[in-house]
Design a protein around this motif. Structure first.
Motif, PDB file in Angstrom:
ATOM      1  N   PRO A 251       0.842  -1.190   0.146  1.00  0.00           N
ATOM      2  CA  PRO A 251      -0.003  -0.027  -0.113  1.00  0.00           C
ATOM      3  C   PRO A 251       0.992   1.200   0.054  1.00  0.00           C
ATOM      4  O   PRO A 251       0.349   2.122  -0.680  1.00  0.00           O
ATOM      5  CB  PRO A 251      -0.947  -0.172   1.215  1.00  0.00           C
ATOM      6  CG  PRO A 251      -0.989  -1.580   1.574  1.00  0.00           C
ATOM      7  CD  PRO A 251       0.230  -2.161   0.927  1.00  0.00           C
TER       8      PRO A 251
ATOM      9  N   LEU B 153       2.030   2.792  -3.269  1.00  0.00           N
ATOM     10  CA  LEU B 153       0.963   3.740  -3.909  1.00  0.00           C
ATOM     11  C   LEU B 153       1.151   5.220  -3.847  1.00  0.00           C
ATOM     12  O   LEU B 153       0.531   5.950  -4.522  1.00  0.00           O
ATOM     13  CB  LEU B 153      -0.424   3.335  -3.681  1.00  0.00           C
ATOM     14  CG  LEU B 153      -0.660   1.649  -3.921  1.00  0.00           C
ATOM     15  CD1 LEU B 153      -2.219   1.540  -3.278  1.00  0.00           C
ATOM     16  CD2 LEU B 153      -0.719   1.343  -5.596  1.00  0.00           C
ATOM     17  N   LEU B 154       1.751   5.536  -2.504  1.00  0.00           N
ATOM     18  CA  LEU B 154       1.582   6.982  -2.281  1.00  0.00           C
ATOM     19  C   LEU B 154       2.452   8.123  -2.958  1.00  0.00           C
ATOM     20  O   LEU B 154       1.815   8.982  -3.422  1.00  0.00           O
ATOM     21  CB  LEU B 154       2.003   6.951  -0.776  1.00  0.00           C
ATOM     22  CG  LEU B 154       1.166   6.550   0.268  1.00  0.00           C
ATOM     23  CD1 LEU B 154       1.744   6.489   1.637  1.00  0.00           C
ATOM     24  CD2 LEU B 154      -0.206   7.378   0.462  1.00  0.00           C
TER      25      LEU B 154
ATOM     26  N   LEU C  14       0.647   9.871  -5.989  1.00  0.00           N
ATOM     27  CA  LEU C  14      -0.085  11.148  -5.686  1.00  0.00           C
ATOM     28  C   LEU C  14       0.979  12.191  -6.087  1.00  0.00           C
ATOM     29  O   LEU C  14       0.294  13.506  -6.211  1.00  0.00           O
ATOM     30  CB  LEU C  14      -0.470  11.273  -4.388  1.00  0.00           C
ATOM     31  CG  LEU C  14      -1.471  10.274  -3.816  1.00  0.00           C
ATOM     32  CD1 LEU C  14      -1.831  10.287  -2.451  1.00  0.00           C
ATOM     33  CD2 LEU C  14      -2.938  10.489  -4.674  1.00  0.00           C
TER      34      LEU C  14
ATOM     35  N   LEU D  47      -6.216  15.388   0.370  1.00  0.00           N
ATOM     36  CA  LEU D  47      -6.475  14.019  -0.407  1.00  0.00           C
ATOM     37  C   LEU D  47      -5.321  13.076  -0.008  1.00  0.00           C
ATOM     38  O   LEU D  47      -5.580  11.999   0.402  1.00  0.00           O
ATOM     39  CB  LEU D  47      -6.542  14.219  -1.814  1.00  0.00           C
ATOM     40  CG  LEU D  47      -6.542  13.085  -2.803  1.00  0.00           C
ATOM     41  CD1 LEU D  47      -7.827  12.401  -2.688  1.00  0.00           C
ATOM     42  CD2 LEU D  47      -6.109  13.278  -4.377  1.00  0.00           C
ATOM     43  N   PHE D  48      -4.067  13.602  -0.003  1.00  0.00           N
ATOM     44  CA  PHE D  48      -2.816  12.962   0.438  1.00  0.00           C
ATOM     45  C   PHE D  48      -2.919  12.461   1.704  1.00  0.00           C
ATOM     46  O   PHE D  48      -2.742  11.216   1.905  1.00  0.00           O
ATOM     47  CB  PHE D  48      -1.587  13.727   0.084  1.00  0.00           C
ATOM     48  CG  PHE D  48      -0.471  13.104   0.722  1.00  0.00           C
ATOM     49  CD1 PHE D  48       0.251  12.059  -0.378  1.00  0.00           C
ATOM     50  CD2 PHE D  48       0.326  13.383   1.700  1.00  0.00           C
ATOM     51  CE1 PHE D  48       1.516  11.378   0.210  1.00  0.00           C
ATOM     52  CE2 PHE D  48       1.395  12.744   2.052  1.00  0.00           C
ATOM     53  CZ  PHE D  48       1.809  11.821   1.379  1.00  0.00           C
TER      54      PHE D  48
ATOM     55  N   GLY E 262      -5.559  11.920   3.513  1.00  0.00           N
ATOM     56  CA  GLY E 262      -6.621  10.828   3.483  1.00  0.00           C
ATOM     57  C   GLY E 262      -5.967   9.446   3.106  1.00  0.00           C
ATOM     58  O   GLY E 262      -6.407   8.370   3.589  1.00  0.00           O
ATOM     59  N   VAL E 263      -5.564   9.521   1.758  1.00  0.00           N
ATOM     60  CA  VAL E 263      -5.110   8.241   1.345  1.00  0.00           C
ATOM     61  C   VAL E 263      -3.955   7.680   2.177  1.00  0.00           C
ATOM     62  O   VAL E 263      -3.751   6.494   2.219  1.00  0.00           O
ATOM     63  CB  VAL E 263      -4.626   8.531  -0.243  1.00  0.00           C
ATOM     64  CG1 VAL E 263      -3.940   7.424  -0.714  1.00  0.00           C
ATOM     65  CG2 VAL E 263      -5.513   8.830  -1.032  1.00  0.00           C
ATOM     66  N   SER E 264      -3.035   8.505   2.828  1.00  0.00           N
ATOM     67  CA  SER E 264      -2.117   7.973   3.407  1.00  0.00           C
ATOM     68  C   SER E 264      -2.538   7.267   4.864  1.00  0.00           C
ATOM     69  O   SER E 264      -2.182   6.354   5.282  1.00  0.00           O
ATOM     70  CB  SER E 264      -1.028   9.063   4.372  1.00  0.00           C
ATOM     71  OG  SER E 264      -0.858   9.897   3.237  1.00  0.00           O
TER      72      SER E 264
ATOM     73  N   LEU F 268      -5.467   5.873   4.908  1.00  0.00           N
ATOM     74  CA  LEU F 268      -6.110   4.684   4.464  1.00  0.00           C
ATOM     75  C   LEU F 268      -4.735   3.316   4.131  1.00  0.00           C
ATOM     76  O   LEU F 268      -5.017   2.378   4.387  1.00  0.00           O
ATOM     77  CB  LEU F 268      -6.871   4.682   3.115  1.00  0.00           C
ATOM     78  CG  LEU F 268      -8.189   5.345   3.223  1.00  0.00           C
ATOM     79  CD1 LEU F 268      -8.844   5.476   2.024  1.00  0.00           C
ATOM     80  CD2 LEU F 268      -9.037   4.123   3.814  1.00  0.00           C
ATOM     81  N   CYS F 269      -4.035   4.117   3.673  1.00  0.00           N
ATOM     82  CA  CYS F 269      -2.693   3.119   3.280  1.00  0.00           C
ATOM     83  C   CYS F 269      -2.232   2.639   4.570  1.00  0.00           C
ATOM     84  O   CYS F 269      -1.709   1.472   4.706  1.00  0.00           O
ATOM     85  CB  CYS F 269      -1.630   3.575   2.493  1.00  0.00           C
ATOM     86  SG  CYS F 269      -2.279   4.031   0.541  1.00  0.00           S
TER      87      CYS F 269
ATOM     88  N   TRP G 230      -4.499  -0.223   5.839  1.00  0.00           N
ATOM     89  CA  TRP G 230      -4.210  -1.357   5.193  1.00  0.00           C
ATOM     90  C   TRP G 230      -3.068  -2.197   5.205  1.00  0.00           C
ATOM     91  O   TRP G 230      -3.270  -3.264   5.418  1.00  0.00           O
ATOM     92  CB  TRP G 230      -4.269  -0.940   3.576  1.00  0.00           C
ATOM     93  CG  TRP G 230      -4.569  -2.119   2.514  1.00  0.00           C
ATOM     94  CD1 TRP G 230      -4.752  -3.172   2.784  1.00  0.00           C
ATOM     95  CD2 TRP G 230      -4.486  -1.944   1.080  1.00  0.00           C
ATOM     96  NE1 TRP G 230      -4.799  -3.909   1.519  1.00  0.00           N
ATOM     97  CE2 TRP G 230      -4.590  -3.013   0.649  1.00  0.00           C
ATOM     98  CE3 TRP G 230      -4.218  -0.990   0.239  1.00  0.00           C
ATOM     99  CZ2 TRP G 230      -4.689  -3.282  -0.751  1.00  0.00           C
ATOM    100  CZ3 TRP G 230      -4.209  -1.073  -1.060  1.00  0.00           C
ATOM    101  CH2 TRP G 230      -4.439  -2.180  -1.625  1.00  0.00           C
TER     102      TRP G 230
END
Lengths: 90, 198
Positions: B98, B101-102, B105, B143-144, B146-148, B150-151, B154
């Protein structure tokens, strides 16, 4: 129809025992109070797992391939089952 | 079933398949990190940097995986002596996917520009007056973030599920030790990476 052997009492969930055996040829009946053997005290899934283990000559790697699981998953199932049997048969 | 593959592939797939899959993603993730100027400077870190050499993200990932394997093989063996290091290695490699994927961005340097924009507007002498942030910069940073998160979530779920499968770990005591060791792995990996960079 595949009839399941009940191992727990549907009323109080205690372990069941065998009270009658019958000869399917001459219908002779034997009555008594026989405890279920340890292997029959396991669930159908657990019995099938042990049978599969036996048929794979005890190879967990072969079993993992057959069951479509990873090696540690199958080894964990076996370890849990060994623990359960130890508790059933102290 | 599909969720199970994303959250616990270790139950189903052999260590060989997991290693091939994990190593492929690690190499891909390291190459992308180099292109996006990202460093993985800790077992659950990703930072953008100004200068980066091609080898840096690869070395970061090797040290992160090494730290995780070292600590969790020892912990796994203490729980269950049948624990195999190859299973922990495949868990450490796959669970880190995961994070790879960062850096994506930062395609086109978007994230870098937004962070620079925010830092340029900050007046560090007067922290009581927050800077006026461009809405587009704020959106990208949020956004970064939030995705961070989540990753990170995960990664933790993947790592715990994999560790549990590899060791047959059960009970709250092992969960607490797992969390403590994960934090310790972060500290050790940061020290190792800084030593290799000095």
């Amino acid at each position: 129809m595949n009839v399941k052997l009940p191992i727990l009492c549907p009323s109080c969930t205690e372990k069941l025992s065998v009270s009658e055996l019958v000869c399917s040829n001459c219908t002779t009946k034997v009555s008594g109070n026989f405890p279920l053997p340890v292997l029959l005290s396991l669930s159908e899934e657990e019995q099938n797992f042990i049978l599969e283990f036996f048929l794979s000559s005890g190879s967990l790697k072969d079993m993992a391939k057959k069951l479509g699981n990873s090696y540690p998953t199958v080894r964990n199932k076996l370890d849990d089952l060994i623990e359960k049997i130890k508790q059933l048969n102290p | 079933m599909k969720w199970n593959i994303l959250l616990n592939p270790f139950e189903r797939y052999s260590e060989k398949s997991l290693l091939v899959f994990g190593i492929t993603f690690t190499l891909f993730g390291s190459a992308v990190a180099y292109l996006m100027k990202a460093r993985f400077d800790g077992v659950f870190d990703m930072h953008l940097v100004e200068n980066i050499s091609f080898i840096d993200p690869f070395l970061d990932n090797i040290l992160n995986i090494f730290t995780l394997v070292l600590l969790f093989v020892l912990f796994g063996k203490s729980i269950n002596h049948k624990t195999r290091w190859i299973d922990i290695l495949s868990v450490a490699i796959v669970a880190r996917i995961p994070f790879y994927l960062l850096p994506l961005l930062n395609i086109g340097g978007v994230l870098e520009k937004s962070l620079e924009g925010l830092l340029n507007r900050m007046d560090f002498q007067d922290l009581n007056n927050p800077p006026a942030i461009e809405p587009s910069d704020l959106l990208i940073i949020l956004l970064f973030s939030g995705v961070s998160i989540l990753c990170l979530g995960w990664f933790i779920v993947l790592f715990w599920n994999g560790f549990k499968t590899a060791t047959n770990a059960k009970g709250i005591k092992n969960v607490i030790f797992f969390i403590i060791l994960l934090i310790l792995a972060e500290v050790i990996s940061k020290i190792l990476i800084s030593i290799f960079n000095s």
